[in-house]
Each structure stands twice: as C-alpha cells, then as structure tokens.
Design a protein around this motif. Structure first.
Motif, PDB file in Angstrom:
ATOM      1  N   ASN A   1       0.835  -1.086  -0.234  1.00 14.45           N
ATOM      2  CA  ASN A   1      -0.031  -0.098  -0.003  1.00 14.45           C
ATOM      3  C   ASN A   1       0.839   1.150  -0.222  1.00 14.45           C
ATOM      4  O   ASN A   1       0.367   2.320   0.406  1.00 14.45           O
TER       5      ASN A   1
ATOM      6  N   HIS B   1      -0.460  -5.049   4.433  1.00 15.78           N
ATOM      7  CA  HIS B   1      -0.758  -3.818   3.642  1.00 15.78           C
ATOM      8  C   HIS B   1      -2.007  -3.514   3.264  1.00 15.78           C
ATOM      9  O   HIS B   1      -2.527  -2.392   3.246  1.00 15.78           O
TER      10      HIS B   1
ATOM     11  N   ALA C   1      -4.557  -0.567   4.125  1.00 18.80           N
ATOM     12  CA  ALA C   1      -5.312   0.200   2.832  1.00 18.80           C
ATOM     13  C   ALA C   1      -6.788   0.306   3.197  1.00 18.80           C
ATOM     14  O   ALA C   1      -7.460   1.399   2.935  1.00 18.80           O
TER      15      ALA C   1
END
Length: 419
Positions: free
Chosen positions: A260, A336, A340
């Motif tokens: 991200n 990640h 996000a």
C-alpha cells in the motif's frame, strides 16, 4: 482393454481436464504422471499414486491419490503440482497465440517412484493447454511511449478494457492477459521496463506512462467507456494501486499481493514525487536453498519515517479488490491490504474488498498453474522465495480467478437504467 482418457484433449489452460483410467485389474495400484517442457526446453513433472476400484477404474475427479506430489481428491492435481526438474524455474508461457503447452500423461504399473528408460508407461495421453481462444486477436502496441500487446475477443464489442501489470520480472508477460481476453475482456499486457526501448532497469515509476497507456486503451473503438480496469501483482500491484489513486481513467483495480506504499524506487506523477521505502538489506533472510526471503525487509509503512510513502487510497474513485496469500514469503500483503482498507474506512469509503487465502503464496496466477515456490528474477544475485502450500495455493488460484472476472464484469460495464 486398458485406456487412459483426458477430456477435453485440447482446452484453455484455465479449464479443467477429466482424467480416467479403465481396464485395470481390480484394486491395482498405479502411478499417474504428467510432464511438459516449456519453450526453453525446461522439464516440469508431477506424479500421484492411485488404487483402481472394483471395476478396475481410476477417476481422478472422485478417487483420492495415496501419495506422490499430493494426497486426496484433486481432479487437477497432476497439473498444479508440476515441479521443475531444475530448481528455481518458473513455468511461463511466452508464445500465447501460436502454440499450446503439451502435457503428457503416463500410466505406470504399481508405485513408480522414478522415471527410467527401462520402465515404459503402460499407456499415455497428451493434452493441449492453450492460452488463446479461436478468433482472439493480438496486436503489438508501439504507440508513443507505450509498449505492450493488446488482446481483443472476437466480435464488435465494446468490451470492458483492462491493463495487465506484472512485477519485477520485467519484459512483456502475456499469458494472463490472453486468458482474460478469452473470457470476453479487451486486455492490454503492458511492459514498463526491460523490454524493447524501455529502460533496462526500473529506477523510477513514471505514472504518466501508465496514464498514456490508459488513454490509448480508452481511445480504441472496441473498448467500453468510461473507465478501464487494472489487474496487477507484486510491483505491478503497487503501480495499479497508484493508478487507482491518481488516474481518473481507472474504474476498478485488482491488486494481487502488493504493497500500500511506494517501495524501492520513487513514483512520479506530473509535479508530485513520492519517495520510496527502501529495502533494508540486512533484514533479508537467506534460506538453506539459497533463496532470499524479503517479507520483512521493508518494515511497516505506518512508521513515521515511512508514512510519506503510503499511497492515498482514499482518492481512488473506483473499487479496489485486494487479493492476499497468507503464505506469501515476499511481502506481508495482508498487513498492507488491511492498512489500505482501514485508510479507506477512516475517510468514509467502503470501496475496498479483501480476499485472503490461507496457504497461498505470492505468485497467484490463473487456475491450474503450478505453484512457483521460489525462482530467479532478472538482475538479482539470488533467487527469491515466493511461498505457498501447493494444494491451498491451487484452490486459491481457482477461486480468485472467478472473483476477478466477476469484479470486472460488475464494475466495468455501465449500469443500465431500469425501464
């Protein structure tokens, strides 16, 4: 009469094959093997042991394997368990239009642990695994700076348009794009380094190049407007997510095991430059096999110093599908994707969705592709570890492929007003 049948004998690489053996003595143990050579002559092989039923038959859709490369009922196990003869080889189809992979299926008496010139198969069958469908068109793209290959299904369209991005392998990778096109999408397999006159190494991600590619695709008369999709993996997934954040042409993005945040090289878009989180070489773990384990080498994007590198996913206008393999040894994609998703929620956005697959590794590919646990990457001194458990990875690939297509059909076709 002893028979080994595999139907269909010629099919798309993402379609299942039904393998049956008839004419055996009741309860006989047999070995089924599969083998193929890629376009460079590298050999990939698999094997499984079965016991015939009382009728003298083996049906891999119903009967369990008792050993070999997998155990249990796995109708396509001989395909997804193919392993390279030489370590760190990845099975990649180069010429997707003109030739299939030829997979040879062999049946041996009893439990056959090794192939030998002195042991001949009782019966054999060959199947073709194609990466393009009849009527599919491939056009080489060399327009402006853009380099790639455009795959169009037969017919007038308009078709939902998708850009396909791979990662650090570089070059032009077409097999996923051609298979998606066989299912009704217009797909641009896009190269962005180590191809033709593009830079040999990726020293910077210039998002204007990808914007040019998006505009080129949307300008094609057979492409459905107003927006396109992006399917992306690894470094490509970082770029795909950035495209969602900054480019209005992008209506839906699939990010497979990507970060991200911007990693390793800067990302530039017009007058904006996002500085990357750099890999800490000392954190790279080297396995006994010699493969490098990169999962922890970038740290946490939320750390104060790294925060400036996090992509502004809240600016994405279209939906994002994060696909995560929990046994990914290259990147902690789950962490990640969760960050996000939280970022989207904190800005009142519900446009993110996450599919998490326990046991799946980094290189999630179309169904029945063999697991690549580790392979060499261009420009790197040692192989990289991708991870994954073969059976779980195979199940993830099959499920995700259907979800990807449903996602694009849902979000790339204009909503029709109800009369």
């Amino acid at each position: 009469m002893l028979q080994l049948t595999a139907t269909p004998a010629s099919a798309l690489a993402d379609e299942p094959v039904h393998i049956r053996v008839t004419g055996l003595p009741p309860s006989q143990m047999v070995t089924l093997t599969a083998s193929l050579k890629d376009e460079k002559g590298n050999l990939f092989q698999s094997r499984a042991f079965y016991r015939a039923n009382e009728a003298g038959q083996v049906d891999v859709e119903q009967d369990p394997a008792f050993g070999g490369d997998y155990v249990g009922v796995h109708p396509m196990g001989l395909f997804w368990s193919l392993k390279p003869e030489r370590a760190f080889q990845r099975l990649l189809k180069k010429d997707v239009m003109n030739s299939p992979f030829w997979v040879t299926l062999d049946l041996y008496d009893s439990v056959c642990l090794e192939d030998s010139a002195t042991v001949q198969p009782r019966v054999s069958q060959t199947v073709q695994r194609w990466f393009s469908a009849p009527g599919l068109q491939r056009t080489q793209i060399r327009e402006g700076r853009v380099r790639g290959a455009l795959f169009l299904p037969p017919g007038e369209g308009p078709f939902p348009g998708v850009i396909d991005l791979f990662g650090g392998i570089g070059g032009l990778v077409e097999f996923r794009a051609s298979l998606l096109a066989a299912h009704g999408f217009a797909v641009l397999a896009l190269a962005y380094f180590a191809y033709e006159d593009l830079p040999d190494q990726l020293l910077e991600v210039d998002l204007e190049y990808f914007e040019e590619a998006a505009n080129l695709l949307l300008a094609h008369p057979k492409i459905q407007r107003p927006g396109i999709g992006v399917i992306s993996v690894c470094k490509g997934a970082e770029i795909g997510l950035a495209m969602a954040c900054y480019l209005k042409q992008v209506a839906a993005v699939v990010c497979i095991n990507g970060p991200n945040a911007v990693l390793n090289v800067p990302l530039r878009y017009r007058d904006q430059v996002v500085q990357p989180i750099l890999c800490v070489v000392e954190r790279i773990q080297v396995q006994v096999s010699g493969a490098g384990h990169l999962r922890s080498c970038h740290g946490d994007p939320r750390d104060v110093l790294n925060g400036q590198s996090v992509l502004p996913v809240e600016k994405a206008e279209g939906p994002i599908l994060f696909i995560v393999g929990e046994k990914d040894e290259c990147l902690d994609g789950r962490a990640h994707a969760l960050q996000a998703m939280e970022q989207l929620r904190s800005h009142g956005r519900s446009s993110g969705r996450m599919l998490v697959y326990p046991g799946a590794g980094h290189l999630l590919e179309p169904p029945y592709s063999p697991l690549c646990y580790a392979s060499r990457s261009p420009g790197l001194a040692r192989p990289l570890l991708w991870g994954g458990d073969p059976a779980a990875h195979a199940a993830a690939q099959e499920h995700a492929w259907g979800e990807i297509q449903k996602f694009f059909w849902q979000h790339l076709l204009p909503t029709r007003s109800k009369l």
